[in-house]
Design a protein around this motif. Structure first.
Motif, PDB file in Angstrom:
ATOM      1  N   SER A  52       0.979  -7.631   9.344  1.00  0.00           N
ATOM      2  CA  SER A  52       0.000  -7.668   8.259  1.00  0.00           C
ATOM      3  C   SER A  52       0.283  -6.582   7.240  1.00  0.00           C
ATOM      4  CB  SER A  52      -1.418  -7.490   8.819  1.00  0.00           C
ATOM      5  OG  SER A  52      -1.783  -8.578   9.634  1.00  0.00           O
ATOM      6  N   TYR A  53       0.660  -5.396   7.729  1.00  0.00           N
ATOM      7  CA  TYR A  53       0.998  -4.277   6.847  1.00  0.00           C
ATOM      8  C   TYR A  53       2.185  -4.630   5.953  1.00  0.00           C
ATOM      9  CZ  TYR A  53       3.294   0.101   5.505  1.00  0.00           C
ATOM     10  OH  TYR A  53       3.924   1.093   4.804  1.00  0.00           O
ATOM     11  N   GLU A  54       3.220  -5.221   6.541  1.00  0.00           N
ATOM     12  CA  GLU A  54       4.416  -5.587   5.775  1.00  0.00           C
ATOM     13  C   GLU A  54       4.078  -6.615   4.696  1.00  0.00           C
ATOM     14  OE1 GLU A  54       6.975  -6.887   8.896  1.00  0.00           O
ATOM     15  OE2 GLU A  54       7.585  -4.845   9.474  1.00  0.00           O
ATOM     16  N   GLU A  55       3.248  -7.596   5.046  1.00  0.00           N
ATOM     17  CA  GLU A  55       2.847  -8.612   4.063  1.00  0.00           C
ATOM     18  C   GLU A  55       1.965  -7.997   2.985  1.00  0.00           C
ATOM     19  OE1 GLU A  55       1.030 -11.608   6.461  1.00  0.00           O
ATOM     20  OE2 GLU A  55       2.933 -12.480   7.091  1.00  0.00           O
ATOM     21  N   ARG A  90       1.998  -4.924   1.920  1.00  0.00           N
ATOM     22  CA  ARG A  90       2.885  -4.144   1.047  1.00  0.00           C
ATOM     23  C   ARG A  90       3.596  -5.031   0.027  1.00  0.00           C
ATOM     24  NH1 ARG A  90       2.522   1.207  -0.058  1.00  0.00           N
ATOM     25  NH2 ARG A  90       2.431   2.475   1.825  1.00  0.00           N
ATOM     26  N   LYS A  91       4.021  -6.206   0.461  1.00  0.00           N
ATOM     27  CA  LYS A  91       4.717  -7.121  -0.444  1.00  0.00           C
ATOM     28  C   LYS A  91       3.812  -7.530  -1.599  1.00  0.00           C
ATOM     29  CE  LYS A  91       7.819  -9.110   3.041  1.00  0.00           C
ATOM     30  NZ  LYS A  91       8.129 -10.336   3.839  1.00  0.00           N
ATOM     31  N   TYR A  92       2.548  -7.792  -1.305  1.00  0.00           N
ATOM     32  CA  TYR A  92       1.589  -8.141  -2.361  1.00  0.00           C
ATOM     33  C   TYR A  92       1.383  -6.964  -3.307  1.00  0.00           C
ATOM     34  CZ  TYR A  92       0.126 -12.716  -0.600  1.00  0.00           C
ATOM     35  OH  TYR A  92       0.098 -14.040  -0.227  1.00  0.00           O
ATOM     36  N   LEU A  93       1.185  -5.774  -2.736  1.00  0.00           N
ATOM     37  CA  LEU A  93       0.959  -4.584  -3.572  1.00  0.00           C
ATOM     38  C   LEU A  93       2.144  -4.307  -4.493  1.00  0.00           C
ATOM     39  CD1 LEU A  93      -0.692  -1.975  -1.161  1.00  0.00           C
ATOM     40  CD2 LEU A  93      -1.770  -3.176  -3.068  1.00  0.00           C
ATOM     41  N   ASN A  94       3.336  -4.549  -3.992  1.00  0.00           N
ATOM     42  CA  ASN A  94       4.544  -4.273  -4.781  1.00  0.00           C
ATOM     43  C   ASN A  94       4.686  -5.192  -5.994  1.00  0.00           C
ATOM     44  OD1 ASN A  94       5.287  -2.209  -3.063  1.00  0.00           O
ATOM     45  ND2 ASN A  94       6.638  -3.478  -1.807  1.00  0.00           N
ATOM     46  N   ARG A  95       3.963  -6.297  -5.988  1.00  0.00           N
ATOM     47  CA  ARG A  95       4.046  -7.243  -7.110  1.00  0.00           C
ATOM     48  C   ARG A  95       3.038  -6.926  -8.218  1.00  0.00           C
ATOM     49  NH1 ARG A  95       4.396 -11.572  -3.136  1.00  0.00           N
ATOM     50  NH2 ARG A  95       2.436 -12.463  -3.846  1.00  0.00           N
ATOM     51  N   TYR A  96       2.163  -5.968  -7.966  1.00  0.00           N
ATOM     52  CA  TYR A  96       1.089  -5.685  -8.927  1.00  0.00           C
ATOM     53  C   TYR A  96       1.047  -4.204  -9.300  1.00  0.00           C
ATOM     54  CZ  TYR A  96      -0.860 -10.335  -8.106  1.00  0.00           C
ATOM     55  OH  TYR A  96      -1.045 -11.695  -8.021  1.00  0.00           O
ATOM     56  N   ARG A  97       0.618  -3.950 -10.525  1.00  0.00           N
ATOM     57  CA  ARG A  97       0.426  -2.577 -10.984  1.00  0.00           C
ATOM     58  C   ARG A  97      -0.987  -2.073 -10.685  1.00  0.00           C
ATOM     59  NH1 ARG A  97       0.054  -1.519 -15.844  1.00  0.00           N
ATOM     60  NH2 ARG A  97      -0.399  -3.602 -16.652  1.00  0.00           N
ATOM     61  N   LEU A 128      -9.574  -2.329   8.572  1.00  0.00           N
ATOM     62  CA  LEU A 128      -8.872  -1.595   7.527  1.00  0.00           C
ATOM     63  C   LEU A 128      -8.172  -0.367   8.102  1.00  0.00           C
ATOM     64  CD1 LEU A 128      -8.193  -1.323   4.530  1.00  0.00           C
ATOM     65  CD2 LEU A 128     -10.287   0.012   4.253  1.00  0.00           C
ATOM     66  N   TYR A 129      -8.817   0.341   9.012  1.00  0.00           N
ATOM     67  CA  TYR A 129      -8.195   1.522   9.616  1.00  0.00           C
ATOM     68  C   TYR A 129      -6.884   1.155  10.314  1.00  0.00           C
ATOM     69  CZ  TYR A 129      -7.305   5.398  12.799  1.00  0.00           C
ATOM     70  OH  TYR A 129      -6.700   6.427  13.491  1.00  0.00           O
ATOM     71  N   LYS A 130      -6.903   0.067  11.079  1.00  0.00           N
ATOM     72  CA  LYS A 130      -5.695  -0.356  11.790  1.00  0.00           C
ATOM     73  C   LYS A 130      -4.583  -0.723  10.810  1.00  0.00           C
ATOM     74  CE  LYS A 130      -8.024  -2.177  15.913  1.00  0.00           C
ATOM     75  NZ  LYS A 130      -8.273  -3.396  16.712  1.00  0.00           N
ATOM     76  N   LEU A 131      -4.963  -1.295   9.669  1.00  0.00           N
ATOM     77  CA  LEU A 131      -3.981  -1.641   8.639  1.00  0.00           C
ATOM     78  C   LEU A 131      -3.409  -0.384   7.985  1.00  0.00           C
ATOM     79  CD1 LEU A 131      -2.637  -3.885   6.876  1.00  0.00           C
ATOM     80  CD2 LEU A 131      -4.596  -3.633   5.325  1.00  0.00           C
ATOM     81  N   LEU A 132      -4.286   0.511   7.563  1.00  0.00           N
ATOM     82  CA  LEU A 132      -3.837   1.736   6.890  1.00  0.00           C
ATOM     83  C   LEU A 132      -3.009   2.612   7.822  1.00  0.00           C
ATOM     84  CD1 LEU A 132      -7.074   2.771   4.927  1.00  0.00           C
ATOM     85  CD2 LEU A 132      -5.086   1.510   4.069  1.00  0.00           C
ATOM     86  N   LYS A 133      -3.338   2.591   9.079  1.00  0.00           N
ATOM     87  CA  LYS A 133      -2.650   3.416  10.069  1.00  0.00           C
ATOM     88  C   LYS A 133      -1.162   3.074  10.179  1.00  0.00           C
ATOM     89  CE  LYS A 133      -3.334   4.962  14.843  1.00  0.00           C
ATOM     90  NZ  LYS A 133      -4.070   4.707  16.105  1.00  0.00           N
TER      91      LYS A 133
END
Length: 318
Positions: A6-9, A11-18, A130-135
């Protein structure tokens, strides 16, 4: 749930947006506000611009959290990634975000998986999800930890619901180690009420009636009560706790009359009130659920609820 994936996916979304638009649900509680502020502060650590949006003003009790003043009631960014927190379905956050990429982070059994990416673990708090994701690789500083701990304490009702597990305390301990302030969070969540809250609580207690051999308590707050006390939806938070605290009561019901709908909150010690909520198109968890209805009077709804509760309690006793 595989949080590494989930973290990897994510990150991919975040990398496409400013920029990112973080949305909390209407009539916000501690879990949606705490999660939103935790994500906002974590992204800020990484230099990612984000806006905090909620159609209703967050309760003032949470204004000690970093970034609280950044909440607004409309979306400004036209080209941002949408991230919703603690929303089981789109109608919970109101805004039209059709044709926008959306990440859905939630914990409700009734979640409709409406996102392009759904990070949903059921029967924990959204703050825990969210904590598990951010971790997995994001910043978790003191501000993030404080917001997450607030969400956890709020949603678990001070670690008293069926959602509370050994993992809940492990995560709580980790958040305290990262800088969350136990005393400040507990005091704000439980001991930071307005005068309007006390006044509307008094009216709700005056309306309290017991049913089904004292196992069910029903309270109501009318439009007139709200007007007379000056209460907002945030002031009504916690009112139902007085009913569920009664010795004989297993199920507490609070009916609040707004201008064009009735909002019903449900709490229990043992019974599964999510079953009742689902019968009225609502949802939630075993010990804490709710629903909203239109075009019905309080008394009519009250007796409809009681009829359905008799069946639920009979099932429980078999």
């Amino acid at each position: 749930m595989n949080y590494k994936k989930s973290y990897e996916e994510f990150r991919k979304y975040l990398n496409r947006y400013r920029r990112v638009t973080i949305i909390s649900h209407q009539r916000p509680d501690g879990d949606t506000i705490g999660s939103a502020l935790a994500l906002y502060n974590s992204l800020k650590c990484e230099g990612i611009s984000s806006e905090l949006v909620c159609v209703d003003s967050p309760p003032v009790k949470f204004n000690f959290l970093k970034g609280f003043e950044r909440f607004k009631k409309s979306i400004s960014y036209k080209d941002s990634l949408i991230i919703t927190l603690d929303c089981a379905e789109p109608k919970r956050f109101v805004f039209d975000v059709s044709n926008r990429e959306l990440i859905n982070i939630d914990h409700h059994i009734s979640n409709t998986m409406f996102g392009d990416l759904n990070i949903v673990e059921k029967e924990v708090s959204t703050s825990v999800v969210l904590y598990k994701l951010l971790k997995e690789g994001f910043c978790i500083n003191e501000d993030v930890a404080n917001a997450l701990y607030t969400g956890l304490v709020s949603d678990s009702q001070n670690f008293t619901t069926s959602l509370t597990t050994k993992e809940s305390f492990i995560i709580a301990s980790e958040l305290l180690e990262k800088g969350a302030s136990l005393q400040e969070v507990v005091n704000r969540v439980n001991r930071y009420n307005s005068l309007a809250h006390i006044r509307v609580l008094g009216r709700a207690i005056d309306s309290l009636r017991l049913y089904i051999d004292g196992e069910v308590a029903i309270m109501q707050i009318t439009k007139d009560d709200i007007k007379a006390t000056g209460a907002t939806f945030g002031d009504i938070d916690g009112v139902i706790d007085s009913a569920i605290s009664l010795a004989t009561v297993d199920i507490a019901v609070l009916i609040v009359e707004y201008e064009d709908f009735l909002k019903v909150s449900l709490r229990s010690k043992n019974a599964n009130v999510s079953k009742l909520a689902s019968l009225f198109g609502g949802g939630g968890h075993k010990n804490a659920s709710g629903f909203e209805v239109k075009d019905v009077k309080i008394e009519e709804l009250k007796y409809d609820i009681l009829d359905k509760l008799k069946d639920i309690l009979n099932v429980k006793k078999r």
